[in-house]
Design a protein around this motif. Structure first.
Motif, PDB file in Angstrom:
ATOM      1  N   LEU A 435      88.861  70.519  29.087  1.00  0.00           N
ATOM      2  CA  LEU A 435      88.685  69.560  27.997  1.00  0.00           C
ATOM      3  C   LEU A 435      89.350  68.232  28.321  1.00  0.00           C
ATOM      4  O   LEU A 435      88.792  67.154  28.031  1.00  0.00           O
ATOM      5  N   LEU A 436      90.527  68.269  28.932  1.00  0.00           N
ATOM      6  CA  LEU A 436      91.206  67.023  29.286  1.00  0.00           C
ATOM      7  C   LEU A 436      90.440  66.273  30.369  1.00  0.00           C
ATOM      8  O   LEU A 436      90.370  65.026  30.339  1.00  0.00           O
ATOM      9  N   ARG A 437      89.834  67.002  31.318  1.00  0.00           N
ATOM     10  CA  ARG A 437      89.003  66.327  32.325  1.00  0.00           C
ATOM     11  C   ARG A 437      87.814  65.643  31.664  1.00  0.00           C
ATOM     12  O   ARG A 437      87.475  64.496  31.984  1.00  0.00           O
ATOM     13  N   GLU A 438      87.167  66.356  30.742  1.00  0.00           N
ATOM     14  CA  GLU A 438      86.037  65.759  30.032  1.00  0.00           C
ATOM     15  C   GLU A 438      86.448  64.506  29.264  1.00  0.00           C
ATOM     16  O   GLU A 438      85.655  63.572  29.109  1.00  0.00           O
ATOM     17  N   ALA A 439      87.689  64.483  28.780  1.00  0.00           N
ATOM     18  CA  ALA A 439      88.175  63.345  27.997  1.00  0.00           C
ATOM     19  C   ALA A 439      88.666  62.194  28.876  1.00  0.00           C
ATOM     20  O   ALA A 439      89.135  61.183  28.351  1.00  0.00           O
ATOM     21  N   GLY A 440      88.572  62.353  30.211  1.00  0.00           N
ATOM     22  CA  GLY A 440      88.918  61.250  31.085  1.00  0.00           C
ATOM     23  C   GLY A 440      90.296  61.325  31.693  1.00  0.00           C
ATOM     24  O   GLY A 440      90.842  60.293  32.119  1.00  0.00           O
ATOM     25  N   TYR A 441      90.862  62.514  31.803  1.00  0.00           N
ATOM     26  CA  TYR A 441      92.176  62.682  32.418  1.00  0.00           C
ATOM     27  C   TYR A 441      92.034  63.412  33.749  1.00  0.00           C
ATOM     28  O   TYR A 441      91.112  64.237  33.950  1.00  0.00           O
ATOM     29  N   GLU A 442      92.955  63.131  34.658  1.00  0.00           N
ATOM     30  CA  GLU A 442      93.063  63.898  35.881  1.00  0.00           C
ATOM     31  C   GLU A 442      94.540  64.121  36.196  1.00  0.00           C
ATOM     32  O   GLU A 442      95.401  63.339  35.788  1.00  0.00           O
ATOM     33  N   VAL A 443      94.824  65.204  36.905  1.00  0.00           N
ATOM     34  CA  VAL A 443      96.204  65.541  37.224  1.00  0.00           C
ATOM     35  C   VAL A 443      96.650  64.778  38.461  1.00  0.00           C
ATOM     36  O   VAL A 443      96.013  64.856  39.525  1.00  0.00           O
ATOM     37  N   GLN A 444      97.739  64.032  38.306  1.00  0.00           N
ATOM     38  CA  GLN A 444      98.363  63.312  39.416  1.00  0.00           C
ATOM     39  C   GLN A 444      99.856  63.616  39.378  1.00  0.00           C
ATOM     40  O   GLN A 444     100.519  63.340  38.376  1.00  0.00           O
ATOM     41  N   ASP A 445     100.376  64.192  40.467  1.00  0.00           N
ATOM     42  CA  ASP A 445     101.787  64.572  40.526  1.00  0.00           C
ATOM     43  C   ASP A 445     102.180  65.421  39.325  1.00  0.00           C
ATOM     44  O   ASP A 445     103.196  65.189  38.665  1.00  0.00           O
ATOM     45  N   TYR A 446     101.331  66.395  39.017  1.00  0.00           N
ATOM     46  CA  TYR A 446     101.573  67.364  37.940  1.00  0.00           C
ATOM     47  C   TYR A 446     101.531  66.746  36.540  1.00  0.00           C
ATOM     48  O   TYR A 446     101.949  67.374  35.574  1.00  0.00           O
ATOM     49  N   LYS A 447     101.010  65.538  36.416  1.00  0.00           N
ATOM     50  CA  LYS A 447     100.911  64.866  35.109  1.00  0.00           C
ATOM     51  C   LYS A 447      99.454  64.522  34.819  1.00  0.00           C
ATOM     52  O   LYS A 447      98.707  64.120  35.725  1.00  0.00           O
ATOM     53  N   GLN A 448      99.074  64.674  33.549  1.00  0.00           N
ATOM     54  CA  GLN A 448      97.752  64.248  33.118  1.00  0.00           C
ATOM     55  C   GLN A 448      97.748  62.720  32.984  1.00  0.00           C
ATOM     56  O   GLN A 448      98.519  62.157  32.211  1.00  0.00           O
ATOM     57  N   VAL A 449      96.867  62.076  33.729  1.00  0.00           N
ATOM     58  CA  VAL A 449      96.799  60.615  33.745  1.00  0.00           C
ATOM     59  C   VAL A 449      95.418  60.169  33.279  1.00  0.00           C
ATOM     60  O   VAL A 449      94.393  60.690  33.748  1.00  0.00           O
TER      61      VAL A 449
END
Length: 635
Positions: A435-449
């Motif tokens: 769901l977070l990917r669909e909303a435009g987030y990706e994981v960078q250094d263990y954080k949703q960005v």
């Protein structure tokens, strides 16, 4: 009268909720036609006919021979700095029970759902259109100083609440004008016909003494009904403020010459000579105060305490009683609530991802001994809760809003994710990640960005240091799962004053919110969910909902013409709120847990819609008290 945000935690009662909310008042006999002579009634019922006829002797659930005397010692949490009920929930922290020094026009019956009878008002009237309502005051009604309660007092009180109390004023804005319409009669004219709840809302007006508030205090300074005060106000109810220590304790004493002590609606009530509230900074100290016999009664909000904290000699030898009371007069939503005024919470997929991180089943097992059930409705525990797929009248209502609501409203019954096992927890977290990917987030250094802005998804969960339910440990249980999703989480607990101020200003990311609901929702829904309330400082629309479909459904609830239509409209509202994922639902209990020293008497059964009805219909039992080692009560 509406509850303040903290009054439930302070006094352990939901009675004020049902006294405010409602729908479809019906008089005992047909109401008068427009512009004809008033048809005065002795009460109003939201569901149908009145149980008690004109001139009834007393309510069935009271003991008319209940002895007067004794006292009660309650614990309260936090602090207080105000006795002015007109600004309660807006400025300052109102002392526990300070509202009760003033009476209302009508008083609720506790063995009828949403039914009210005359107190200050001996009669009430409204036309069939519900375009107005009138109240006729009792000639004998008096303030504590002996001055009569007048129409001027009623109008003054109405205007004070409307001007200085944003919460109550949100209900009163539907009154176009208020005026004296007879020697002891006051009439409220509404801005539109059909708002059937307004006569009941106005019947819950607590009447202030105009002459006192417009006078001067002991120092010669003019009083201000729009400001906090620790000068004990003049009242007209069964109790008055006897003494207090600012922020620490307040004592109320029963008036022996109370003007309404012999009215049928008061027979068998208000039986204690004194009521004391002692304030504590946290619930642990409050619990120890009860154990040490410095308090007589305590509402236990912690399931863990209920299961483990009351193993001491006075419980074992039955001098202290643990009892839970069914709550039949309300539903409830308790949840982690998002402040959608903030950009990071505007996407429903982000909000839903938070729900997939919440392991309710594991929390219930670890902290609550399995005592709770998951909340799946904003009207949990009532017939108003939606279930399965919409059908009948509910479906018809929703069809008119099909293009404005999530498609799942029509295709999928709402259900929260189920966790409780390692496999389910992992599967839920994977769905949260999706769901977070669909909303435009990706994981960078263990954080949703956020891919578009580059901002880390960071949230603060705001708590209250004096919260008796132990909310902080629940937040800390929830936090690791959110961190596993890549969400940066800060937990902050603040004192009562800071918490109230931040809620009024909507200065938070996530809070734990509780919304009690009556069996007949009505105008209060605007304060909870409407677009207008989202921009009203101090409203209970903590989430900041601005949704045309929700606004339309609120109007359908308020202007429902029958019980069936009300149920259908409320279920539709419930379903739309749920599928917008404005909150992460937590848990509910349909019983009130209370601990008391065995010094009090009551009739059985207790009134159906009164919960514990303590102390309203209880009395001091000298024989019971003597067995606990107390011969004379001293509140």
């Amino acid at each position: 009268m509406p509850l303040t945000r903290r009054s439930i935690l302070r006094t352990g009662t939901f009675a004020a909720v049902s006294s405010l909310c409602g729908q479809v008042p019906r008089a005992a006999t047909p109401a008068r036609a427009q512009n004809s002579e008033p048809q005065w009634r002795h009460g109003l019922s939201l569901f149908g006919d009145l149980k008690y006829p004109p001139g009834f002797s007393y309510f069935d659930y009271v003991n008319p021979q209940a002895p007067k005397g004794g006292g009660i010692r309650f614990v309260a949490l936090g602090t207080f700095d105000n006795f002015n009920q007109a600004i309660a929930g807006v400025r300052g922290l109102l002392a526990a029970d300070a509202r009760t020094i003033c009476d209302t026009l009508l008083v609720p019956s506790l063995d009828e759902a949403s039914t009210h009878y005359g107190l200050i008002a001996e009669a009430v009237s409204h036309p069939p259109s519900f375009a107005s309502t009138s109240f006729r005051l009792r000639a004998a009604a008096r303030h504590h100083d002996g001055n009569p309660i007048t129409v001027d007092d009623v109008i003054y009180s109405f205007e004070a609440y409307r001007k200085y109390n944003r919460f109550i004023g949100a209900f009163y804005r539907h009154v176009l004008r208020v005026e004296q319409s007879g020697e002891r009669e006051v009439t409220f004219t509404f801005d539109a016909p059909g708002n059937r709840e307004m006569p009941v809302i106005l019947g819950q007006l607590r009447v202030l003494p105009k002459h006192w508030w417009e006078g001067n205090d002991a120092s010669g300074k003019k009083r201000d009904v729009g400001a906090t005060t620790l000068e004990p106000p003049l009242g007209n109810g069964a109790y008055r403020i006897k003494e207090f220590v600012p922020g620490r304790s307040v004592v109320y004493e029963r008036l022996k010459d109370y003007w309404a002590k012999d009215l049928n609606v008061n027979i068998g009530r208000d039986n204690f000579d004194g009521i004391r509230y002692e304030y504590f900074r946290d619930s642990t100290l409050a619990l120890e105060a009860l154990k040490a016999d410095h308090a007589d009664w305590r509402i236990e909000d912690s399931a863990k305490n209920w299961a483990t904290a009351y193993d001491f000699p006075a419980v074992n030898d039955k001098r202290v009683i643990l009892e839970d009371f069914p709550q039949r007069d309300r539903g409830i939503m308790r949840a982690f609530a998002f402040n959608t005024r903030r950009d990071k919470f505007k996407d429903a997929r982000v909000r839903r991802a938070f729900n997939f991180a919440f392991d309710f089943e594991g929390m219930n097992r670890q902290f609550f001994f399995g005592q709770y059930k998951r909340v799946n409705s904003y009207f949990e525990g009532t017939e108003l809760a939606c279930s399965e797929l919409p059908q009948g009248e509910e479906l018809k209502i929703l069809e008119g809003l099909r293009d404005k609501v999530p498609p799942e409203v029509f295709t999928t019954p709402y259900a929260n994710p189920v966790a409780g096992t390692p496999e389910n927890v992992r599967a839920n977290l994977r769905e949260g990640m999706r769901l977070l990917r669909e909303a435009g987030y990706e994981v960078q250094d263990y954080k949703q960005v956020n891919i578009r802005t580059g901002e880390v998804l960071s949230v603060e969960i705001l708590g209250l240091t004096s919260d008796p339910s132990g909310a902080e440990r629940l937040i800390l249980f929830y936090k690791p799962a959110l961190v596993r999703l890549g969400i940066d989480v800060n937990v902050r607990s603040v004192d009562d004053v800071q918490y109230e101020n931040r809620l009024r200003d909507f200065d938070f990311d996530i809070i734990i919110a509780t919304w009690p609901q009556s069996l007949s929702p009505g105008n209060e829904q605007r304060d909870l969910w409407s677009s207008r309330a989202a921009d009203t400082q101090g409203s209970r629309n903590y989430v900041g909902i601005k949704n045309p479909a929700v606004d339309a459904l609120i109007d359908r609830v308020i202007f429902a013409k029958s019980r069936g239509e009300l149920v259908a409209a409320t279920r539709a509202l419930d379903r739309v709120l749920l599928w917008n994922h404005y909150v992460v639902p937590q848990f509910a209990d349909d019983r009130l847990r209370a601990v008391r020293w065995d010094r009090f008497g009551r009739l059985d059964p207790l009134p159906e819609y009164g919960g514990s009805a303590f102390p309203t219909v209880w009395w001091w039992d000298a024989k019971r008290a003597a067995k606990t080692g107390v011969l004379v009560a001293d509140p």
